[in-house]
Design an enzyme around this catalytic site. Structure first.
Site, PDB file in Angstrom:
ATOM      1  N   ASP A   1      -0.224  54.778 -27.220  1.00 53.85           N
ATOM      2  CA  ASP A   1      -1.569  55.156 -26.790  1.00 53.85           C
ATOM      3  C   ASP A   1      -2.510  55.005 -27.989  1.00 53.85           C
ATOM      4  O   ASP A   1      -2.084  54.545 -29.067  1.00 53.85           O
ATOM      5  CB  ASP A   1      -1.580  56.581 -26.218  1.00 53.85           C
ATOM      6  CG  ASP A   1      -1.299  57.634 -27.263  1.00 53.85           C
ATOM      7  OD1 ASP A   1      -0.593  57.324 -28.246  1.00 53.85           O
ATOM      8  OD2 ASP A   1      -1.786  58.768 -27.125  1.00 53.85           O
TER       9      ASP A   1
ATOM     10  N   ASP B   1      -3.904  56.935 -30.232  1.00 57.92           N
ATOM     11  CA  ASP B   1      -3.672  57.569 -31.531  1.00 57.92           C
ATOM     12  C   ASP B   1      -2.205  57.569 -31.949  1.00 57.92           C
ATOM     13  O   ASP B   1      -1.828  58.243 -32.912  1.00 57.92           O
ATOM     14  CB  ASP B   1      -4.252  58.993 -31.564  1.00 57.92           C
ATOM     15  CG  ASP B   1      -3.590  59.923 -30.560  1.00 57.92           C
ATOM     16  OD1 ASP B   1      -3.020  59.422 -29.570  1.00 57.92           O
ATOM     17  OD2 ASP B   1      -3.638  61.144 -30.773  1.00 57.92           O
TER      18      ASP B   1
ATOM     19  N   SER C   1      -7.172  60.160 -28.117  1.00 58.93           N
ATOM     20  CA  SER C   1      -5.814  59.811 -27.671  1.00 58.93           C
ATOM     21  C   SER C   1      -5.783  58.665 -26.659  1.00 58.93           C
ATOM     22  O   SER C   1      -6.090  57.534 -26.991  1.00 58.93           O
ATOM     23  CB  SER C   1      -5.150  61.072 -27.120  1.00 58.93           C
ATOM     24  OG  SER C   1      -3.849  60.809 -26.693  1.00 58.93           O
TER      25      SER C   1
ATOM     26  N   ASP D   1       0.639  58.686 -30.761  1.00 56.31           N
ATOM     27  CA  ASP D   1       1.633  59.756 -30.645  1.00 56.31           C
ATOM     28  C   ASP D   1       2.513  59.602 -29.402  1.00 56.31           C
ATOM     29  O   ASP D   1       3.389  60.412 -29.157  1.00 56.31           O
ATOM     30  CB  ASP D   1       1.015  61.158 -30.739  1.00 56.31           C
ATOM     31  CG  ASP D   1       0.018  61.455 -29.642  1.00 56.31           C
ATOM     32  OD1 ASP D   1      -0.283  60.546 -28.838  1.00 56.31           O
ATOM     33  OD2 ASP D   1      -0.473  62.598 -29.585  1.00 56.31           O
TER      34      ASP D   1
HETATM   35 MG    MG Z   1      -2.178  60.533 -27.975  1.00 52.17          MG
END
Ligand code: MG
Length: 461
Positions: free
Chosen positions: A243, A245, A100, A247
Site C-alpha cells: 500500500d 506507506d 496509507s 505497511d
Molecule cells: Mg498502510
C-alpha cells in the site's frame, strides 16, 4: 468536543479537510501535550501535499518546544521504518504524514509512541482536548529550536532489521525471482533493497515515488490484476503489492492468483509457530473479526489459538503487547511480527514469506492451496452510521436467538457450520460493510444477497 483521530490517525482530502492550518495546530497540540524538549522523528510518504503538511506540523512542534528530527533529507520513509527507528533509536515520539491506502487526494497525520506503536486512544483523546480547547503551550522566543536535524539512518536501520530476522543464506540459496509493486510510493526505498540483500532477482513495478500512482494505493485482488499478469508472464516465483506507506503486503502466487492477507497471515502464523516461535510466548495469534474463519480451522490443527479483535491494527498491536503472542494479522495485508515490531510491516512480511517458501521448499501456490477453501463475497451498502448500528443491533437479536456463535466485538460476526459472515459499520465511510464466506459459492451468494436485502429494509424503517 470534536473528534480528530479516526481508526488510523487523522485523515482528510488535502486542502479540504486536511489543511496546513489544521496540521500546524495539531503539531502545537502534540508537542504541548508531551512538553518542551520532547524528541520527535518526523517522516512521510510520497503523497500530494506531504511536504506542505509536514512543514506545517514541524512548525507547530517547534513552536511548542519539540526537538525535531527528519527521516532523511525529504522525510521519505515507509511507516514501519519510522516506527522501527522510533523504537530502536530511542525517540520519544514519531509523527508520520501519510494516508496509507486511501485514494491519492487524501493525506493524514499519525502519531507513534516510543514503543513504535500508534499512540493509544486515551492519549489521542488528550491531544484532541488540547487542540479543540486551544490549550497550546508555546515556548519563549529564545527556546524555540533553531534546527531540524536529519536522521539519515532510518531506512537503512529498518532494512537491516528486517534482513537480520530471517535466514539470509537459506533464502539466497533458492535464487527466487520476485515482482514487487510499490504503488509508486515509499516502499520503493526499502523493499527492492531488502530483496537485493536476500539474493532475490527483483523485477520492480511502480517503484518510483509519484503523486499519481498507476493503481489505487490499496492492494487488493482487483487493483493488483495487472501486477498478477506480469508475475505470470515473467514466470516469477512470487509477486507482492504494497500500500502507499508500505505497511501492508498482498501476495500473488506464481500462477497469478492474488491472495487476501488473512490467508497469508494464517500460513505465516503456522510457519512461525513451527520454526521461529520463541519460548515463553503464548501460542496465540490476534486477528480482526474481518478475517476468515479458515484461519481458526487451519491454526487449530497446529495448536495455535486465534483471538479476535475489533478492526484496526492498533487493537492487534496492543493485545500483542499486553498478552503476548506469535503474530497478528488482518485480511487487508497487514501482518505483525513481534520480534521486529508490534505494528504492520510489509517488508518484514515479504522476508518471512520467502523464508517460509525456502525452508519448506514449496511454491507459493502450494502453500496457499494448503488452506481450507471458502468462497468470499464483500459488499457495502451506503447508509448513515446510526442506521448501520441499528441494522447490526437487529441482526444481533435475530442471530442470538438462533443459537449460533455470535461475536460482537465490532459489528456482528456469525460463525455457523459451513459459512460465516460479518456485518459492521465502516470506521472511515458512511457505509455498512458485509463480508460473507461459505464452502459453497451458491450459498455465499445467496447469503450475501439476503443480508443486503435485510439491511436495506431495516435501514428504511
Ligand atoms: Mg498502510
Amino acid at each position: 468536543m470534536g473528534k480528530l483521530f479516526g481508526t488510523d490517525g487523522v485523515r482528510g482530502v488535502v486542502n479540504k479537510e486536511l489543511t496546513p492550518l489544521l496540521a500546524l495546530r495539531l503539531g502545537m497540540a502534540i508537542a504541548s501535550h508531551y512538553g518542551e524538549g520532547v524528541r520527535i522523528l518526523v517522516g512521510r510518504d510520497g503523497r500530494a501535499g506531504g511536504e506542505m503538511i509536514m512543514s506545517a506540523v514541524i512548525a507547530g512542534l517547534l513552536a511548542s518546544g519539540a526537538e525535531v528530527y527528519l527521516a532523511g533529507r525529504r522525510g521519505y520513509a515507509p511507516t514501519p521504518a519510522i516506527q522501527y527507528a522510533v523504537k530502536e533509536r530511542g525517540y520519544d515520539l514519531g509523527v508520520i504524514i501519510t494516508a496509507s491506502h486511501n485514494p491519492p487526494e487524501y493525506n493524514g497525520i499519525k502519531v507513534i509512541s516510543s514503543l513504535g506503536i500508534e499512540i493509544d486512544r486515551e492519549t489521542e483523546r488528550r491531544i484532541e482536548q488540547v487542540f479543540f480547547e486551544e490549550r497550546f503551550r508555546l515556548v519563549p522566543w529564545n527556546r524555540v529550536r533553531d534546527e531540524v536535524r536529519v536522521d539519515d539512518e532510518v531506512n537503512d536501520l529498518y532494512i537491516k532489521g528486517v534482513v537480520d530476522k530471517v535466514d539470509k543464506n537459506l533464502v539466497r540459496s533458492k535464487g527466487f525471482r520476485v515482482v514487487v509493486d510499490c504503488a509508486n510510493n515509499v516502499a520503493s526505498i526499502t523493499t527492492p533493497e531488502i530483496l537485493r540483500r536476500l539474493g532475490v532477482k527483483t523485477y520492480t513495478l511502480a517503484c518510483n515515488i509519484s503523486i499519481n500512482p498507476y493503481r489505487e494505493p490499496e492492494p487488493t485482488p482487483s487493483s493488483l490484476q495487472e501486477t498478477a499478469r506480469i508475475v505470470r508472464t515473467l514466470g516469477a516465483d512470487l509477486g507482492v503489492g504494497h500500500d502507499g506507506d508500505g505497511d501492508r503486503a498482498i501476495f500473488i502466487d506464481e500462477a497469478g492468483e492474488v491472495w487476501w492477507g488473512d490467508r497469508t497471515g494464517a500460513l505465516l502464523s503456522r510457519y512461525i509457530a513451527e520454526y521461529k516461535s520463541p519460548k515463553n510466548v503464548p501460542r496465540a495469534v490476534y486477528t480482526a473479526v474481518s478475517s476468515s474463519r479458515l484461519v481458526e480451522e487451519y491454526l487449530k490443527k497446529v495448536g495455535v489459538e486465534v483471538r479476535w479483535t475489533p478492526v484496526g491494527s492498533i487493537n492487534i498491536g496492543y493485545r500483542l503487547l499486553e498478552e503476548g503472542g506469535i503474530a497478528g494479522f488482518e485480511e487487508n495485508g497487514g501482518f505483525l511480527y513481534p520480534p521486529h515490531l508490534l505494528a504492520r510491516d510489509g517488508g518484514m512480511t515479504l522476508a518471512l514469506f520467502l523464508e517460509m517458501m525456502a525452508r519448506e521448499n514449496k511454491r507459493a501456490s502450494e502453500l496457499f492451496n494448503e488452506l481450507p477453501k471458502y468462497y468470499a463475497i464483500k459488499t457495502k451498502i451506503p447508509m448513515p452510521r446510526n442506521k448501520a448500528l441499528e441494522v447490526v443491533k437487529a441482526l444481533i437479536d435475530e442471530y442470538q436467538a438462533k443459537g449460533v456463535r455470535v461475536v460482537t466485538v465490532d459489528g456482528i460476526r456469525v460463525d455457523a457450520e459451513d459459512y460465516w459472515f460479518l456485518v459492521r459499520p465502516s470506521g472511515t465511510e458512511p457505509v455498512l460493510r458485509i463480508m460473507v464466506e461459505a464452502k459453497n459459492p451458491e450459498k455465499a451468494r445467496q447469503l450475501a444477497e439476503e443480508l443486503a436485502e435485510k439491511a436495506r429494509r431495516l435501514s428504511r424503517q
